[in-house]
Design a protein around this motif. Sequence first.
Motif, PDB file in Angstrom:
ATOM      1  N   PHE A  84     -14.337   3.388  -2.843  1.00 18.33           N
ATOM      2  CA  PHE A  84     -13.892   2.144  -2.217  1.00 18.33           C
ATOM      3  C   PHE A  84     -14.760   1.810  -1.014  1.00 18.33           C
ATOM      4  O   PHE A  84     -15.177   0.660  -0.824  1.00 18.33           O
ATOM      5  CB  PHE A  84     -12.426   2.263  -1.806  1.00 18.33           C
ATOM      6  N   THR A  85     -15.062   2.811  -0.196  1.00 20.57           N
ATOM      7  CA  THR A  85     -15.896   2.580   0.982  1.00 20.57           C
ATOM      8  C   THR A  85     -17.266   2.046   0.584  1.00 20.57           C
ATOM      9  O   THR A  85     -17.768   1.077   1.173  1.00 20.57           O
ATOM     10  CB  THR A  85     -16.057   3.882   1.788  1.00 20.57           C
ATOM     11  N   MET A  86     -17.881   2.659  -0.424  1.00 19.94           N
ATOM     12  CA  MET A  86     -19.211   2.229  -0.851  1.00 19.94           C
ATOM     13  C   MET A  86     -19.184   0.800  -1.387  1.00 19.94           C
ATOM     14  O   MET A  86     -20.060  -0.013  -1.073  1.00 19.94           O
ATOM     15  CB  MET A  86     -19.741   3.188  -1.919  1.00 19.94           C
ATOM     16  N   ALA A  87     -18.169   0.474  -2.176  1.00 22.36           N
ATOM     17  CA  ALA A  87     -18.076  -0.875  -2.736  1.00 22.36           C
ATOM     18  C   ALA A  87     -17.844  -1.904  -1.639  1.00 22.36           C
ATOM     19  O   ALA A  87     -18.424  -2.997  -1.656  1.00 22.36           O
ATOM     20  CB  ALA A  87     -16.949  -0.930  -3.765  1.00 22.36           C
ATOM     21  N   ALA A  88     -17.001  -1.562  -0.666  1.00 23.22           N
ATOM     22  CA  ALA A  88     -16.705  -2.494   0.423  1.00 23.22           C
ATOM     23  C   ALA A  88     -17.917  -2.706   1.317  1.00 23.22           C
ATOM     24  O   ALA A  88     -18.192  -3.832   1.752  1.00 23.22           O
ATOM     25  CB  ALA A  88     -15.522  -1.976   1.238  1.00 23.22           C
ATOM     26  N   VAL A  89     -18.644  -1.636   1.613  1.00 22.83           N
ATOM     27  CA  VAL A  89     -19.842  -1.765   2.445  1.00 22.83           C
ATOM     28  C   VAL A  89     -20.883  -2.624   1.737  1.00 22.83           C
ATOM     29  O   VAL A  89     -21.544  -3.471   2.355  1.00 22.83           O
ATOM     30  CB  VAL A  89     -20.418  -0.377   2.791  1.00 22.83           C
ATOM     31  N   GLU A  90     -21.033  -2.422   0.439  1.00 23.54           N
ATOM     32  CA  GLU A  90     -21.996  -3.225  -0.317  1.00 23.54           C
ATOM     33  C   GLU A  90     -21.612  -4.702  -0.305  1.00 23.54           C
ATOM     34  O   GLU A  90     -22.469  -5.579  -0.176  1.00 23.54           O
ATOM     35  CB  GLU A  90     -22.082  -2.729  -1.758  1.00 23.54           C
ATOM     36  N   ALA A  91     -20.314  -4.977  -0.418  1.00 22.34           N
ATOM     37  CA  ALA A  91     -19.847  -6.364  -0.399  1.00 22.34           C
ATOM     38  C   ALA A  91     -19.805  -6.933   1.014  1.00 22.34           C
ATOM     39  O   ALA A  91     -19.836  -8.151   1.199  1.00 22.34           O
ATOM     40  CB  ALA A  91     -18.458  -6.453  -1.029  1.00 22.34           C
ATOM     41  N   GLY A  92     -19.701  -6.045   2.008  1.00 24.06           N
ATOM     42  CA  GLY A  92     -19.596  -6.492   3.392  1.00 24.06           C
ATOM     43  C   GLY A  92     -18.193  -6.911   3.781  1.00 24.06           C
ATOM     44  O   GLY A  92     -17.972  -7.408   4.890  1.00 24.06           O
ATOM     45  N   GLU A  93     -17.233  -6.671   2.902  1.00 24.54           N
ATOM     46  CA  GLU A  93     -15.860  -7.080   3.172  1.00 24.54           C
ATOM     47  C   GLU A  93     -14.917  -6.467   2.152  1.00 24.54           C
ATOM     48  O   GLU A  93     -15.331  -6.052   1.063  1.00 24.54           O
ATOM     49  CB  GLU A  93     -15.722  -8.602   3.103  1.00 24.54           C
ATOM     50  N   ALA A  94     -13.641  -6.424   2.503  1.00 21.26           N
ATOM     51  CA  ALA A  94     -12.603  -5.959   1.583  1.00 21.26           C
ATOM     52  C   ALA A  94     -11.249  -6.217   2.219  1.00 21.26           C
ATOM     53  O   ALA A  94     -11.138  -6.455   3.426  1.00 21.26           O
ATOM     54  CB  ALA A  94     -12.757  -4.470   1.268  1.00 21.26           C
ATOM     55  N   ALA A  95     -10.227  -6.177   1.381  1.00 21.83           N
ATOM     56  CA  ALA A  95      -8.847  -6.244   1.854  1.00 21.83           C
ATOM     57  C   ALA A  95      -8.120  -5.025   1.308  1.00 21.83           C
ATOM     58  O   ALA A  95      -8.450  -4.531   0.226  1.00 21.83           O
ATOM     59  CB  ALA A  95      -8.171  -7.525   1.379  1.00 21.83           C
ATOM     60  N   THR A  96      -7.142  -4.545   2.058  1.00 19.83           N
ATOM     61  CA  THR A  96      -6.355  -3.400   1.617  1.00 19.83           C
ATOM     62  C   THR A  96      -4.885  -3.771   1.602  1.00 19.83           C
ATOM     63  O   THR A  96      -4.339  -4.208   2.622  1.00 19.83           O
ATOM     64  CB  THR A  96      -6.564  -2.182   2.540  1.00 19.83           C
ATOM     65  N   ALA A  97      -4.261  -3.618   0.445  1.00 21.30           N
ATOM     66  CA  ALA A  97      -2.831  -3.874   0.306  1.00 21.30           C
ATOM     67  C   ALA A  97      -2.068  -2.604   0.649  1.00 21.30           C
ATOM     68  O   ALA A  97      -2.350  -1.537   0.099  1.00 21.30           O
ATOM     69  CB  ALA A  97      -2.513  -4.312  -1.121  1.00 21.30           C
ATOM     70  N   VAL A  98      -1.115  -2.725   1.565  1.00 18.16           N
ATOM     71  CA  VAL A  98      -0.339  -1.577   2.034  1.00 18.16           C
ATOM     72  C   VAL A  98       0.989  -1.532   1.290  1.00 18.16           C
ATOM     73  O   VAL A  98       1.791  -2.468   1.379  1.00 18.16           O
ATOM     74  CB  VAL A  98      -0.095  -1.660   3.550  1.00 18.16           C
ATOM     75  N   LEU A  99       1.213  -0.439   0.559  1.00 12.86           N
ATOM     76  CA  LEU A  99       2.449  -0.239  -0.195  1.00 12.86           C
ATOM     77  C   LEU A  99       3.158   1.013   0.314  1.00 12.86           C
ATOM     78  O   LEU A  99       2.584   1.786   1.081  1.00 12.86           O
ATOM     79  CB  LEU A  99       2.146  -0.132  -1.691  1.00 12.86           C
ATOM     80  N   PRO A 100       4.410   1.237  -0.094  1.00 17.42           N
ATOM     81  CA  PRO A 100       5.167   2.374   0.448  1.00 17.42           C
ATOM     82  C   PRO A 100       4.510   3.733   0.227  1.00 17.42           C
ATOM     83  O   PRO A 100       4.522   4.580   1.119  1.00 17.42           O
ATOM     84  CB  PRO A 100       6.507   2.283  -0.293  1.00 17.42           C
ATOM     85  N   GLN A 101       3.940   3.966  -0.952  1.00 15.02           N
ATOM     86  CA  GLN A 101       3.401   5.282  -1.270  1.00 15.02           C
ATOM     87  C   GLN A 101       1.893   5.294  -1.492  1.00 15.02           C
ATOM     88  O   GLN A 101       1.316   6.351  -1.747  1.00 15.02           O
ATOM     89  CB  GLN A 101       4.093   5.835  -2.526  1.00 15.02           C
TER      90      GLN A 101
END
Length: 245
Positions: A84-101
């Motif tokens: 995930f980190t590599m893909a986000a850095v390559e894109a220069g952006e990302a969003a993270t959805a926060v769920l209970p678990q």
Amino acid sequence: MHPDSPISTTLVAWGNAWLTGHAGLDDAVDRLERAGGPQVVSSGGTEVTLRSYLADLRVEGMSALRLSLPASGDPLGLTGPPPFTMAAVEAGEAATAVLPQRCVGLVPSPDRRGSSYAGVRWTAMEASVTPPDVPALPEAEHALTTAMRSATEALLTVEGPDQSHPSLPRSATEGLAPGYPARAHRVAALTARLAAAVRFARERGLSSTQIHTRAEALRDLDRAIRRARVAAHNSVLDPRHSPRP
């Protein structure tokens, strides 16, 4: 996707407005489609509309969306895992959805099909449940102000052949969604304008010495812009900065 206004900022701002009851899901998706065209999510080998995907995450207990604006050597807003980190850095952006678990990372990319279809494809990936170490809004705003002053002093000594002042795109002047504190609206609007200004400054023709001076000033300013932007968009998650009723 406009370089001055990453589509992830729109997803996080309007997604959180929906999750906090300040906007409807249709309002949020309409804003995204207005900014980037049709929105789909690729998850586990299947493709669904972003509208359906967000609705399913909400049923599962999604409580918030966090913004990440990483750059090479600066994984701002990310805590892994590596794919995930590599893909986000390559894109220069990302969003993270926060769920209970668990947390789900969403990384955007252009989705072009044929000559007329242009939209955004979000790739859903496993994201760490560890909260990222990002600055609080007051801290980020102070750092941004300091970086602006330093960059202005440095750039005043740099003159290139193109001294025009092009108008900013509309995407660089839009603020946050409803439900955010006033300070976050102010900081988000400022960072959007500054991001556009940084891009314009980088496009001016300069000598090698001027390029070095400009690069240092803009690098520090860009870092401050990204950190302030993340702080503004994530401020709705911090009860200390929640808007008063």
